[in-house]
Design a protein around this motif. Structure first.
Motif, short mmCIF file in Angstrom:
data_model
loop_
_atom_site.label_atom_id
_atom_site.label_comp_id
_atom_site.label_asym_id
_atom_site.label_seq_id
_atom_site.Cartn_x
_atom_site.Cartn_y
_atom_site.Cartn_z
N SER A 48 0.81 -1.22 0.00
CA SER A 48 0.00 0.00 0.00
C SER A 48 0.84 1.27 0.00
N GLN A 49 2.11 1.17 0.40
CA GLN A 49 3.01 2.33 0.55
C GLN A 49 2.49 3.32 1.60
N ALA A 50 1.60 2.88 2.45
CA ALA A 50 1.11 3.71 3.55
C ALA A 50 2.08 3.58 4.72
N PRO A 51 2.21 4.62 5.53
CA PRO A 51 3.10 4.50 6.69
C PRO A 51 2.55 3.47 7.68
N MET A 52 3.46 2.71 8.27
CA MET A 52 3.04 1.71 9.26
C MET A 52 2.62 2.42 10.55
N ILE A 53 1.65 1.85 11.23
CA ILE A 53 1.24 2.43 12.50
C ILE A 53 2.40 2.34 13.48
N SER A 54 2.44 3.25 14.40
CA SER A 54 3.55 3.36 15.35
C SER A 54 3.67 2.10 16.21
N VAL A 55 4.91 1.81 16.60
CA VAL A 55 5.14 0.66 17.47
C VAL A 55 4.44 0.84 18.82
N THR A 56 4.13 2.08 19.20
CA THR A 56 3.43 2.30 20.46
C THR A 56 2.02 1.69 20.43
N HIS A 57 1.48 1.47 19.24
CA HIS A 57 0.16 0.88 19.11
C HIS A 57 0.15 -0.61 19.43
N PHE A 58 1.35 -1.19 19.58
CA PHE A 58 1.48 -2.62 19.87
C PHE A 58 1.87 -2.86 21.33
N GLN A 59 1.69 -1.85 22.18
CA GLN A 59 2.04 -1.98 23.60
C GLN A 59 0.78 -1.86 24.44
N ASP A 60 0.75 -2.67 25.50
CA ASP A 60 -0.37 -2.52 26.43
C ASP A 60 -0.04 -1.40 27.41
N ARG A 61 -0.92 -1.17 28.36
CA ARG A 61 -0.72 -0.04 29.28
C ARG A 61 0.50 -0.20 30.18
N ASP A 62 1.00 -1.42 30.31
CA ASP A 62 2.19 -1.66 31.12
C ASP A 62 3.47 -1.62 30.29
N GLY A 63 3.37 -1.33 28.98
CA GLY A 63 4.53 -1.25 28.11
C GLY A 63 4.95 -2.58 27.53
N GLN A 64 4.19 -3.63 27.77
CA GLN A 64 4.50 -4.95 27.21
C GLN A 64 4.17 -4.95 25.72
N VAL A 65 5.09 -5.45 24.90
CA VAL A 65 4.89 -5.49 23.46
C VAL A 65 3.98 -6.67 23.12
N LEU A 66 2.97 -6.38 22.29
CA LEU A 66 2.00 -7.39 21.88
C LEU A 66 2.24 -7.77 20.42
N GLY A 67 1.69 -8.87 20.00
CA GLY A 67 1.81 -9.32 18.61
C GLY A 67 0.83 -8.63 17.69
N ALA A 68 -0.21 -8.04 18.23
CA ALA A 68 -1.23 -7.35 17.43
C ALA A 68 -1.48 -5.97 18.04
N VAL A 69 -2.27 -5.19 17.35
CA VAL A 69 -2.59 -3.85 17.84
C VAL A 69 -3.30 -3.94 19.18
N SER A 70 -2.87 -3.14 20.12
CA SER A 70 -3.47 -3.11 21.45
C SER A 70 -4.93 -2.66 21.36
N ALA A 71 -5.76 -3.23 22.18
CA ALA A 71 -7.18 -2.85 22.19
C ALA A 71 -7.37 -1.38 22.50
N ARG A 72 -6.49 -0.81 23.29
CA ARG A 72 -6.64 0.61 23.64
C ARG A 72 -6.18 1.53 22.52
N ARG A 73 -5.56 0.99 21.46
CA ARG A 73 -5.13 1.78 20.31
C ARG A 73 -5.82 1.34 19.02
N TYR A 74 -6.84 0.54 19.12
CA TYR A 74 -7.51 -0.06 17.97
C TYR A 74 -8.42 0.94 17.25
N PHE A 75 -9.05 1.84 17.97
CA PHE A 75 -10.01 2.78 17.37
C PHE A 75 -9.27 4.06 16.97
N CYS A 76 -8.81 4.09 15.76
CA CYS A 76 -7.91 5.13 15.26
C CYS A 76 -8.46 6.55 15.44
#
Length: 176
Positions: free
Chosen positions: A112-140
């Motif tokens: 798509s050549q679109a910019p990738m969403i920030s890596v911060t969107h893959f962290q939970d509230r405790d800063g743990q890195v997740l394999g998918a977009v965090s639920a708290r960052r899902y609603f753009c």
């Protein structure tokens, strides 16, 4: 006799809301406000701000079209979420689907050549890195908004941090 009296009292209590409707309608009925137009009254069935002199419903201006030039806009301060530089009308964004991720997810940015969403969107509230977009960052649209080119409705004296730093530096040099 007691049961009959009790039944009569309960029947009257049950009928009170029905009996009170005409009284309430008359108590809350209002005449149109002096400055109200027919359109204002027809819009809601009654004048806006009943009892306040001179205040009426104003017709809203048309919603401006979103910018669709796909040009990235400069951010005004650190950590500002980027604005959306393209049309999003009709995008599905709910618990079942997120249309934004069809272009901005890691696995689709190459095509798509679109910019990738920030890596911060893959962290939970405790800063743990997740394999998918965090639920708290899902609603753009909680943070990212479409960009429009319109004249501001109110004056705005906002200055971005870079211009403030430049002005402060120039003033310090001039003061020496």
């Amino acid at each position: 006799m007691k049961n009959l009296r009790m039944a009569l009292i309960l029947a009257l209590l049950a009928a009170l809301p029905v009996l009170g409707v005409p009284v309430a309608q008359k108590a809350f009925a209002t005449d149109p406000a002096p400055g109200a137009t027919v359109r204002d009254v027809n819009a809601s069935g009654r004048p806006a701000f009943t009892g306040a002199e001179g205040l009426t419903v104003q017709e809203a201006p048309p919603i401006p079209k979103d910018a669709t030039d796909d040009r990235r806009r400069q951010r005004n301060y650190p950590e500002q979420p980027p604005v959306i530089p393209h049309q999003i009308v009709g995008y599905q964004l709910d618990l079942r689907a997120n249309k934004c991720l069809t272009c901005h997810a890691r696995e689709f940015t190459g095509d798509s050549q679109a910019p990738m969403i920030s890596v911060t969107h893959f962290q939970d509230r405790d800063g743990q890195v997740l394999g998918a977009v965090s639920a708290r960052r899902y609603f753009c649209l909680q943070c990212h908004v479409p960009q429009t080119d319109v004249k501001p409705r109110v004056p705005n004296s906002f200055r971005d941090v870079d211009s403030v730093i430049r002005e402060t530096g120039a003033a310090a040099k001039g003061g020496q």
